[in-house]
Design a protein around this motif. Sequence first.
Motif, PDB file in Angstrom:
ATOM      1  N   ASN A   1      14.271   4.105  14.418  1.00  8.59           N
ATOM      2  CA  ASN A   1      14.730   5.166  13.422  1.00  8.59           C
ATOM      3  C   ASN A   1      16.161   5.268  12.802  1.00  8.59           C
ATOM      4  N   GLU A   2      17.221   4.885  13.846  1.00 10.21           N
ATOM      5  CA  GLU A   2      18.540   5.193  13.536  1.00 10.21           C
ATOM      6  C   GLU A   2      18.775   3.782  12.630  1.00 10.21           C
ATOM      7  N   GLN A   3      18.316   2.698  12.954  1.00 11.53           N
ATOM      8  CA  GLN A   3      18.562   1.611  11.875  1.00 11.53           C
ATOM      9  C   GLN A   3      17.975   1.785  10.619  1.00 11.53           C
ATOM     10  N   LYS A   4      16.757   2.566  10.506  1.00 10.71           N
ATOM     11  CA  LYS A   4      16.242   3.064   9.033  1.00 10.71           C
ATOM     12  C   LYS A   4      17.255   3.926   8.342  1.00 10.71           C
ATOM     13  N   ARG A   5      17.860   4.839   9.217  1.00 15.24           N
ATOM     14  CA  ARG A   5      18.775   5.924   8.775  1.00 15.24           C
ATOM     15  C   ARG A   5      19.841   5.211   8.259  1.00 15.24           C
ATOM     16  N   TYR A   6      20.621   4.259   9.082  1.00 24.09           N
ATOM     17  CA  TYR A   6      21.748   3.623   8.636  1.00 24.09           C
ATOM     18  C   TYR A   6      21.308   2.575   7.290  1.00 24.09           C
ATOM     19  N   GLN A   7      20.171   2.019   7.282  1.00 27.73           N
ATOM     20  CA  GLN A   7      19.614   1.290   6.119  1.00 27.73           C
ATOM     21  C   GLN A   7      19.659   2.157   4.848  1.00 27.73           C
ATOM     22  N   ARG A   8      19.174   3.327   4.873  1.00 21.91           N
ATOM     23  CA  ARG A   8      19.322   4.263   3.918  1.00 21.91           C
ATOM     24  C   ARG A   8      20.533   4.700   3.088  1.00 21.91           C
ATOM     25  N   ILE A   9      21.555   4.995   4.311  1.00 25.10           N
ATOM     26  CA  ILE A   9      23.031   5.247   4.120  1.00 25.10           C
ATOM     27  C   ILE A   9      23.569   4.104   3.385  1.00 25.10           C
TER      28      ILE A   9
ATOM     29  N   THR B   1      22.147   1.868   1.568  1.00 23.82           N
ATOM     30  CA  THR B   1      21.692   1.590   0.248  1.00 23.82           C
ATOM     31  C   THR B   1      22.299   2.655  -0.742  1.00 23.82           C
ATOM     32  N   ARG B   2      22.342   4.127  -0.220  1.00 24.76           N
ATOM     33  CA  ARG B   2      22.732   5.057  -0.869  1.00 24.76           C
ATOM     34  C   ARG B   2      24.230   4.660  -1.374  1.00 24.76           C
ATOM     35  N   GLN B   3      25.001   4.189  -0.632  1.00 28.62           N
ATOM     36  CA  GLN B   3      26.327   3.983  -0.846  1.00 28.62           C
ATOM     37  C   GLN B   3      26.548   2.808  -1.557  1.00 28.62           C
ATOM     38  N   MET B   4      25.490   1.864  -1.616  1.00 28.07           N
ATOM     39  CA  MET B   4      25.505   0.918  -2.486  1.00 28.07           C
ATOM     40  C   MET B   4      25.304   1.200  -3.981  1.00 28.07           C
ATOM     41  N   ILE B   5      24.186   1.994  -4.175  1.00 30.06           N
ATOM     42  CA  ILE B   5      23.988   2.562  -5.442  1.00 30.06           C
ATOM     43  C   ILE B   5      25.264   3.408  -6.085  1.00 30.06           C
ATOM     44  N   ILE B   6      25.739   4.148  -5.261  1.00 26.29           N
ATOM     45  CA  ILE B   6      26.915   5.023  -5.778  1.00 26.29           C
ATOM     46  C   ILE B   6      28.154   4.121  -6.163  1.00 26.29           C
ATOM     47  N   ALA B   7      28.156   2.984  -5.578  1.00 26.03           N
ATOM     48  CA  ALA B   7      29.685   1.992  -5.733  1.00 26.03           C
ATOM     49  C   ALA B   7      29.034   1.253  -7.191  1.00 26.03           C
ATOM     50  N   GLN B   8      27.881   0.893  -7.258  1.00 29.89           N
ATOM     51  CA  GLN B   8      27.467   0.360  -8.568  1.00 29.89           C
ATOM     52  C   GLN B   8      27.405   1.204  -9.679  1.00 29.89           C
ATOM     53  N   GLU B   9      26.934   2.654  -9.474  1.00 36.51           N
ATOM     54  CA  GLU B   9      27.018   3.641 -10.494  1.00 36.51           C
ATOM     55  C   GLU B   9      28.712   3.695 -10.959  1.00 36.51           C
ATOM     56  N   GLN B  10      29.378   3.695  -9.675  1.00 30.35           N
ATOM     57  CA  GLN B  10      30.878   3.692 -10.257  1.00 30.35           C
ATOM     58  C   GLN B  10      31.491   2.676 -10.788  1.00 30.35           C
TER      59      GLN B  10
END
Length: 174
Positions: A129-137, A139-148
């Motif tokens: 569960n922690e690995q999945k949560r970390y993966q979601r975080i 992924t979210r950070q990568m999307i934010i960086a790409q948008e910026q």
Amino acid sequence: MQVLRQSEARYRLIFESSRDGILLVKHNGKVEAMNRAATCMFEHITSPDHAFSFQQLYEKTEPAISCITDENNCFCIEEKETVFHTRNGRKFIGEIASSSFKDGNGQWYTLVLVRDVTQRKRIEQKLQNEQKRYQRIMTRQMIIAQEQEREHIGHELHDNVNQILTTVKLYLET
């Protein structure tokens, strides 16, 4: 005779001091002996008056141990996980290792070792569960960086295109 007593004492020491549950199961499935760890694990009374079958200890969805039998032999070697239940209804996940043998009288027995792995399974689930949560975080950070980055490139293009158009307009006017 002394050697036999020493061997018996060693056997008893190993049998009783193991932290894993050890059960000696007859060919008919009846539990003939179990060590203290198995008694605690399954919350069973080990007196001869309270004989029970090994099949009474686990979920009925699948056999915990399956054996190959022919006219002369019954051979079991299993290693897998099974959901067990105690006499009081508590369930736990047990890892089984078992093997069959014949005693000196030609009687077949299966020696079953059971290790309670419920805690390990819970920890593995938490880790997953922690690995999945970390993966979601991530992924979210990568999307934010790409948008910026796209936004920054868009501003740069917009500013540069304006400068070029202004320069072209000045050239055209002259």
